[in-house]
Design a protein around this motif. Structure first.
Motif, PDB file in Angstrom:
ATOM      1  N   HIS A   1      -9.524   4.363  -5.928  1.00 22.40           N
ATOM      2  CA  HIS A   1      -8.868   4.410  -4.617  1.00 22.40           C
ATOM      3  C   HIS A   1      -9.762   3.795  -3.535  1.00 22.40           C
ATOM      4  CE1 HIS A   1      -5.168   7.032  -5.112  1.00 22.40           C
ATOM      5  NE2 HIS A   1      -5.674   6.949  -6.329  1.00 22.40           N
ATOM      6  N   PHE A   2     -11.064   3.990  -3.657  1.00 26.71           N
ATOM      7  CA  PHE A   2     -11.989   3.384  -2.701  1.00 26.71           C
ATOM      8  C   PHE A   2     -11.937   1.861  -2.800  1.00 26.71           C
ATOM      9  CE2 PHE A   2     -16.224   1.610  -1.825  1.00 26.71           C
ATOM     10  CZ  PHE A   2     -16.403   2.033  -0.508  1.00 26.71           C
ATOM     11  N   CYS A   3     -11.861   1.349  -4.026  1.00 23.41           N
ATOM     12  CA  CYS A   3     -11.830  -0.107  -4.236  1.00 23.41           C
ATOM     13  C   CYS A   3     -10.510  -0.739  -3.804  1.00 23.41           C
ATOM     14  CB  CYS A   3     -12.079  -0.438  -5.712  1.00 23.41           C
ATOM     15  SG  CYS A   3     -13.734  -0.072  -6.294  1.00 23.41           S
ATOM     16  N   THR A   4      -9.434   0.033  -3.804  1.00 25.67           N
ATOM     17  CA  THR A   4      -8.104  -0.513  -3.518  1.00 25.67           C
ATOM     18  C   THR A   4      -7.588  -0.103  -2.133  1.00 25.67           C
ATOM     19  OG1 THR A   4      -7.099   1.362  -4.685  1.00 25.67           O
ATOM     20  CG2 THR A   4      -7.467  -0.647  -5.941  1.00 25.67           C
ATOM     21  N   LYS A   5      -8.516   0.161  -1.214  1.00 27.28           N
ATOM     22  CA  LYS A   5      -8.184   0.479   0.183  1.00 27.28           C
ATOM     23  C   LYS A   5      -7.368   1.756   0.330  1.00 27.28           C
ATOM     24  CE  LYS A   5      -8.080  -4.457   1.407  1.00 27.28           C
ATOM     25  NZ  LYS A   5      -7.282  -5.536   2.065  1.00 27.28           N
TER      26      LYS A   5
ATOM     27  N   ASP B   1       4.426  -4.415  -3.156  1.00 29.23           N
ATOM     28  CA  ASP B   1       3.839  -5.447  -4.013  1.00 29.23           C
ATOM     29  C   ASP B   1       2.331  -5.320  -3.961  1.00 29.23           C
ATOM     30  OD1 ASP B   1       3.116  -7.620  -5.460  1.00 29.23           O
ATOM     31  OD2 ASP B   1       4.001  -9.132  -4.135  1.00 29.23           O
ATOM     32  N   PHE B   2       1.769  -4.608  -4.923  1.00 33.90           N
ATOM     33  CA  PHE B   2       0.321  -4.412  -4.941  1.00 33.90           C
ATOM     34  C   PHE B   2      -0.426  -5.653  -5.415  1.00 33.90           C
ATOM     35  CE2 PHE B   2       1.653   0.182  -5.557  1.00 33.90           C
ATOM     36  CZ  PHE B   2       1.406   0.520  -4.229  1.00 33.90           C
ATOM     37  N   PHE B   3       0.297  -6.644  -5.960  1.00 27.41           N
ATOM     38  CA  PHE B   3      -0.329  -7.920  -6.288  1.00 27.41           C
ATOM     39  C   PHE B   3      -0.726  -8.644  -4.999  1.00 27.41           C
ATOM     40  CE2 PHE B   3       1.146  -6.936 -10.345  1.00 27.41           C
ATOM     41  CZ  PHE B   3       0.703  -7.858 -11.270  1.00 27.41           C
ATOM     42  N   ASP B   4       0.047  -8.394  -3.940  1.00 23.46           N
ATOM     43  CA  ASP B   4      -0.220  -9.024  -2.649  1.00 23.46           C
ATOM     44  C   ASP B   4      -1.253  -8.231  -1.853  1.00 23.46           C
ATOM     45  OD1 ASP B   4       0.301 -10.864  -0.427  1.00 23.46           O
ATOM     46  OD2 ASP B   4       1.289  -9.136   0.510  1.00 23.46           O
ATOM     47  N   GLU B   5      -1.086  -6.928  -1.777  1.00 24.74           N
ATOM     48  CA  GLU B   5      -1.985  -6.051  -1.029  1.00 24.74           C
ATOM     49  C   GLU B   5      -2.118  -4.714  -1.757  1.00 24.74           C
ATOM     50  OE1 GLU B   5      -4.559  -4.750   1.913  1.00 24.74           O
ATOM     51  OE2 GLU B   5      -3.823  -6.776   1.513  1.00 24.74           O
ATOM     52  N   PRO B   6      -3.267  -4.378  -2.236  1.00 25.82           N
ATOM     53  CA  PRO B   6      -4.597  -4.948  -1.961  1.00 25.82           C
ATOM     54  C   PRO B   6      -4.973  -6.135  -2.843  1.00 25.82           C
ATOM     55  CG  PRO B   6      -4.841  -3.060  -3.385  1.00 25.82           C
ATOM     56  CD  PRO B   6      -3.371  -3.150  -3.073  1.00 25.82           C
ATOM     57  N   GLY B   7      -4.137  -6.467  -3.847  1.00 27.90           N
ATOM     58  CA  GLY B   7      -4.433  -7.572  -4.754  1.00 27.90           C
ATOM     59  C   GLY B   7      -4.817  -7.063  -6.126  1.00 27.90           C
ATOM     60  N   ILE B   8      -4.344  -7.747  -7.153  1.00 29.55           N
ATOM     61  CA  ILE B   8      -4.609  -7.304  -8.523  1.00 29.55           C
ATOM     62  C   ILE B   8      -6.101  -7.397  -8.860  1.00 29.55           C
ATOM     63  CG2 ILE B   8      -4.327  -9.539  -9.669  1.00 29.55           C
ATOM     64  CD1 ILE B   8      -2.860  -6.200 -10.904  1.00 29.55           C
ATOM     65  N   HIS B   9      -6.826  -8.280  -8.166  1.00 27.39           N
ATOM     66  CA  HIS B   9      -8.269  -8.361  -8.409  1.00 27.39           C
ATOM     67  C   HIS B   9      -8.968  -7.079  -7.959  1.00 27.39           C
ATOM     68  CE1 HIS B   9      -7.762  -9.637  -4.245  1.00 27.39           C
ATOM     69  NE2 HIS B   9      -9.029  -9.355  -4.035  1.00 27.39           N
TER      70      HIS B   9
ATOM     71  N   GLY C   1     -11.357  -1.856  -9.408  1.00 20.92           N
ATOM     72  CA  GLY C   1     -11.377  -0.400  -9.397  1.00 20.92           C
ATOM     73  C   GLY C   1     -11.404   0.164 -10.805  1.00 20.92           C
ATOM     74  N   ASP C   2     -10.615  -0.424 -11.697  1.00 18.91           N
ATOM     75  CA  ASP C   2     -10.601  -0.009 -13.100  1.00 18.91           C
ATOM     76  C   ASP C   2     -11.979  -0.225 -13.732  1.00 18.91           C
ATOM     77  OD1 ASP C   2      -9.375   1.052 -15.311  1.00 18.91           O
ATOM     78  OD2 ASP C   2      -7.710  -0.357 -15.304  1.00 18.91           O
ATOM     79  N   GLY C   3     -12.603  -1.343 -13.394  1.00 25.46           N
ATOM     80  CA  GLY C   3     -13.905  -1.664 -13.956  1.00 25.46           C
ATOM     81  C   GLY C   3     -14.999  -0.719 -13.498  1.00 25.46           C
ATOM     82  N   ILE C   4     -15.026  -0.429 -12.206  1.00 30.52           N
ATOM     83  CA  ILE C   4     -16.055   0.473 -11.682  1.00 30.52           C
ATOM     84  C   ILE C   4     -15.831   1.885 -12.216  1.00 30.52           C
ATOM     85  CG2 ILE C   4     -16.902   1.571  -9.563  1.00 30.52           C
ATOM     86  CD1 ILE C   4     -16.532  -1.096  -8.160  1.00 30.52           C
ATOM     87  N   ALA C   5     -14.559   2.284 -12.355  1.00 28.75           N
ATOM     88  CA  ALA C   5     -14.250   3.607 -12.918  1.00 28.75           C
ATOM     89  C   ALA C   5     -14.730   3.706 -14.367  1.00 28.75           C
ATOM     90  CB  ALA C   5     -12.751   3.868 -12.840  1.00 28.75           C
TER      91      ALA C   5
ATOM     92  N   ASP D   1       2.551   9.247  -1.720  1.00 32.74           N
ATOM     93  CA  ASP D   1       1.328   9.336  -0.931  1.00 32.74           C
ATOM     94  C   ASP D   1       0.104   9.278  -1.841  1.00 32.74           C
ATOM     95  OD1 ASP D   1      -0.731   9.853   0.788  1.00 32.74           O
ATOM     96  OD2 ASP D   1       0.148  11.672   1.657  1.00 32.74           O
ATOM     97  N   PRO D   2      -0.757   8.257  -1.710  1.00 33.47           N
ATOM     98  CA  PRO D   2      -1.944   8.160  -2.563  1.00 33.47           C
ATOM     99  C   PRO D   2      -2.874   9.362  -2.425  1.00 33.47           C
ATOM    100  CG  PRO D   2      -1.535   6.074  -1.438  1.00 33.47           C
ATOM    101  CD  PRO D   2      -0.625   7.090  -0.817  1.00 33.47           C
ATOM    102  N   ALA D   3      -2.803  10.058  -1.289  1.00 37.69           N
ATOM    103  CA  ALA D   3      -3.668  11.224  -1.084  1.00 37.69           C
ATOM    104  C   ALA D   3      -3.394  12.300  -2.126  1.00 37.69           C
ATOM    105  CB  ALA D   3      -3.466  11.792   0.321  1.00 37.69           C
ATOM    106  N   VAL D   4      -2.147  12.392  -2.583  1.00 40.48           N
ATOM    107  CA  VAL D   4      -1.794  13.378  -3.605  1.00 40.48           C
ATOM    108  C   VAL D   4      -2.551  13.083  -4.898  1.00 40.48           C
ATOM    109  CG1 VAL D   4       0.079  14.283  -5.047  1.00 40.48           C
ATOM    110  CG2 VAL D   4       0.474  13.833  -2.616  1.00 40.48           C
ATOM    111  N   LEU D   5      -2.695  11.813  -5.244  1.00 41.58           N
ATOM    112  CA  LEU D   5      -3.433  11.439  -6.459  1.00 41.58           C
ATOM    113  C   LEU D   5      -4.916  11.744  -6.303  1.00 41.58           C
ATOM    114  CD1 LEU D   5      -1.779  10.145  -8.796  1.00 41.58           C
ATOM    115  CD2 LEU D   5      -0.718   9.717  -6.573  1.00 41.58           C
ATOM    116  N   ARG D   6      -5.425  11.604  -5.082  1.00 51.68           N
ATOM    117  CA  ARG D   6      -6.842  11.925  -4.857  1.00 51.68           C
ATOM    118  C   ARG D   6      -7.073  13.437  -4.959  1.00 51.68           C
ATOM    119  NH1 ARG D   6      -6.111   7.554  -1.244  1.00 51.68           N
ATOM    120  NH2 ARG D   6      -5.784   8.868   0.603  1.00 51.68           N
ATOM    121  N   ILE D   7      -6.101  14.219  -4.514  1.00 51.97           N
ATOM    122  CA  ILE D   7      -6.178  15.674  -4.677  1.00 51.97           C
ATOM    123  C   ILE D   7      -6.206  16.027  -6.165  1.00 51.97           C
ATOM    124  CG2 ILE D   7      -4.874  17.832  -4.385  1.00 51.97           C
ATOM    125  CD1 ILE D   7      -3.913  16.697  -1.679  1.00 51.97           C
ATOM    126  N   ALA D   8      -5.362  15.352  -6.947  1.00 46.10           N
ATOM    127  CA  ALA D   8      -5.348  15.569  -8.398  1.00 46.10           C
ATOM    128  C   ALA D   8      -6.707  15.226  -9.006  1.00 46.10           C
ATOM    129  CB  ALA D   8      -4.251  14.726  -9.035  1.00 46.10           C
TER     130      ALA D   8
END
Length: 407
Positions: A50-54, A252-260, A265-269, A298-305
Motif C-alpha cells: 500500500h505504501f508503494c502504490t500510494k 484503472d490501476f494500470f493508469d494510476e498508480p501504474g502496474i509498475h 509493491g509485490d516485489g518489496i513485500a 476503501d483501501p484502509a479496510v485492507l490495511r486494517i486487515a
C-alpha cells in the motif's frame, strides 16, 4: 461504493482476514515453513504494498501457491536459510520486472508470456504437487492409511458442500470451515498432540518461529535458480489480479498508480517475506471477492486487515494451534486446491480461445506438459540445478518467440 463508519471498517477488516487466512497459512503447512511467520509476512507485505502504490489500491497480499514445490524442495535439502535466499531473489526479480515495465511498457513484457505459455505452466504447477496431497493423506505403495483417508474425504466433502451453498457467508471461507471440521475429526481419532499448545506462550513466537526468524539467508545458485524464476510466471497472475481488482472497484490501476508500482509493491513485500522466513507474497483474489460482495472499496479496510494479521502472528497459542493441525486435514484441502491451480491453467487457455488444431499451440503445450511434469530437476553443474517447471517455462517462452505464427 458503500460509505462506512470507523467501527464498521474494523469489522470489515476482520472479514478480509477470514478470506485470506486459509490460503495464507496453507502454503507454509504444505512447504514446512512457519504459519505465524507467513501471517507476519502477509500483513507486513500488504502494508508495504500500500505504501508503494500510494495507498489507493485495495489489495491484500498473501502466500503464493506458485512457489510451493520449489520452496518444499529447497527447505528439505538446504534448510530455511536457502529458502530465505531464494524468496529474496524472487522479490528482486519482481522489482526488476517493475523497472522493465516502467521502461518498456507492460505489453512488451507480456508478449513473452502469452496464454499458450502461461496456461500450461499453471497446469503443471498443480499437477506436479498432486502426489504431495496424497502423501499427506497417508497414501503409500498403492494403499491409504484408513484414518487419514477418512479425514481427507470428510474435508473434501465439507468443501464441496460449502461451495454449493447459495448466499452463505461460509462460501467466503470454505478452507477455514473445512479445516475446523477436519481438525475436530482428527481430535476424535486421537491424532492431535496438544502439548505444543499447552507449552506455547500467549504472546510471542514459538521457539521454532524464532529460530526461522533469526536464521540468516544462505545464498547459493541452487536455491536461487529453484525459486526465483517462478516470479516470471507469477507476473502474469499479478497482471490478472490487478486487472480484476480494478474492474471490481471501477478504477484503472494500470493508469494510476501504474502496474509498475503494483509490481514494485509485490516485489518489496516478497523481499520482506524472504528476510523473515515467509513464503513469497502475491495479490489475493479471495479479498477481491470480498470487495465485490461488500461493495466497500476503501483501501484502509485492507490495511486494517493487515494489522490484524500481524497481531495474530504474535499470539503464541494461536501459532501453536496451527502447527498441531494433522497432515491428513491439509492433505484433503490440498487435493482440491492443487486441482484448482491446474484448472486455472485450463481456464486461461479457454478464455484465450486458443485453437489446438494449430500445430504451434500443440507443440508448445505438449513440451511444457512433458518437461514440466516428468523432470524433477536438471543438474547444470555441481550443486546448481533447474527444476522441471523452470525448464518447461524456458522452453515455452523460447518456442513462442521462434515458432511461426501460422503453423
Amino acid at each position: 461504493m458503500h460509505k462506512i463508519n470507523g467501527k464498521t471498517k474494523y469489522l470489515l477488516g476482520l472479514q478480509h482476514v477470514l478470506a485470506m487466512f486459509g490460503a495464507t497459512v496453507l502454503v507454509p503447512f504444505l512447504t514446512g515453513l512457519n504459519p505465524s511467520i507467513a501471517l507476519l509476512a502477509a500483513g507486513g507485505g500488504t502494508l508495504l504494498f500500500h505504501f508503494c502504490t500510494k495507498k489507493i489500491v485495495p489489495v491484500f497480499l498473501g502466500s503464493s501457491f506458485a512457489f510451493i514445490g520449489a520452496i518444499s524442495l529447497v527447505l528439505k535439502h538446504d534448510g530455511i536459510g536457502a529458502v530465505k535466499a531464494g524468496v529474496i531473489s524472487a522479490g528482486v526479480i519482481y522489482i526488476l520486472m517493475a523497472l522493465t515495465i516502467k521502461v518498456f511498457g507492460v505489453e512488451k513484457v507480456k508478449s513473452f508470456f502469452p496464454p499458450i505459455v502461461v496456461g500450461p505452466i499453471i497446469m503443471v504447477i498443480g499437477l506436479r504437487m498432486s502426489p504431495v496431497a496424497l502423501n499427506m493423506i497417508g497414501y503409500n505403495n498403492g494403499t491409504f492409511e484408513l484414518k487419514g483417508l477418512i479425514i481427507a474425504l470428510v474435508v473434501v466433502a465439507t468443501m464441496v458442500i460449502i461451495s454449493v451453498l447459495e448466499k452463505s457467508f461460509f462460501r467466503l471461507v470454505p478452507i477455514l470451515v473445512s479445516v475446523m471440521v477436519g481438525y475436530t475429526l482428527a481430535v476424535l481419532f486421537g491424532l492431535v498432540d496438544f502439548a505444543p499448545i499447552v507449552n506455547a506462550k500467549w504472546i510471542g513466537f514459538t521457539d521454532s518461529a524464532l529460530k526461522d526468524l533469526t536464521t540468516l539467508p544462505k545464498f547459493s545458485w541452487t536455491s536461487v535458480i529453484a525459486i526465483a524464476p517462478i516470479a516470471l510466471v507469477v507476473f502474469i497472475e499479478h497482471i490478472g489480479d490487478i486487472t480484476t481488482n480494478g474492474a471490481v472497484v471501477g478504477k484503472d490501476f494500470f493508469d494510476e498508480p501504474g502496474i509498475h508500482r503494483t509490481m514494485l509493491g509485490d516485489g518489496i513485500a516478497t523481499l520482506f517475506a524472504g528476510l523473515i522466513g515467509g513464503p513469497a507474497n502475491t495479490t489475493y483474489g479471495e479479498n477481491t471477492g470480498v470487495l465485490a460482495v461488500t461493495k466497500v472499496y476503501d483501501p484502509a479496510v485492507l490495511r486494517i486487515a493487515a494489522v490484524y494479521a500481524i497481531a495474530l502472528s504474535f499470539i503464541g497459542k494461536f501459532g501453536a494451534v496451527l502447527q498441531t493441525i494433522p497432515t491428513p486435514v491439509m492433505g484433503g484441502i490440498s487435493i482440491i486446491l492443487f486441482g484448482m491451480i491446474s484448472s486455472v491453467g485450463v481456464r486461461t487457455l479457454i478464455e484465450a480461445k486458443l485453437d489446438f488444431a494449430h500445430s504451434r499451440n500443440l507443440i508448445i503445450a505438449s513440451l511444457i506438459f512433458v518437461l514440466g511434469i516428468a523432470i524433477s530437476n536438471v543438474v547444470l553443474w555441481g550443486t546448481i540445478s533447474l527444476s522441471g517447471l523452470a525448464v518447461a517455462a524456458i522452453v515455452g517462452v523460447v518456442l513462442n518467440k521462434v515458432l511461426p505464427k501460422d503453423i
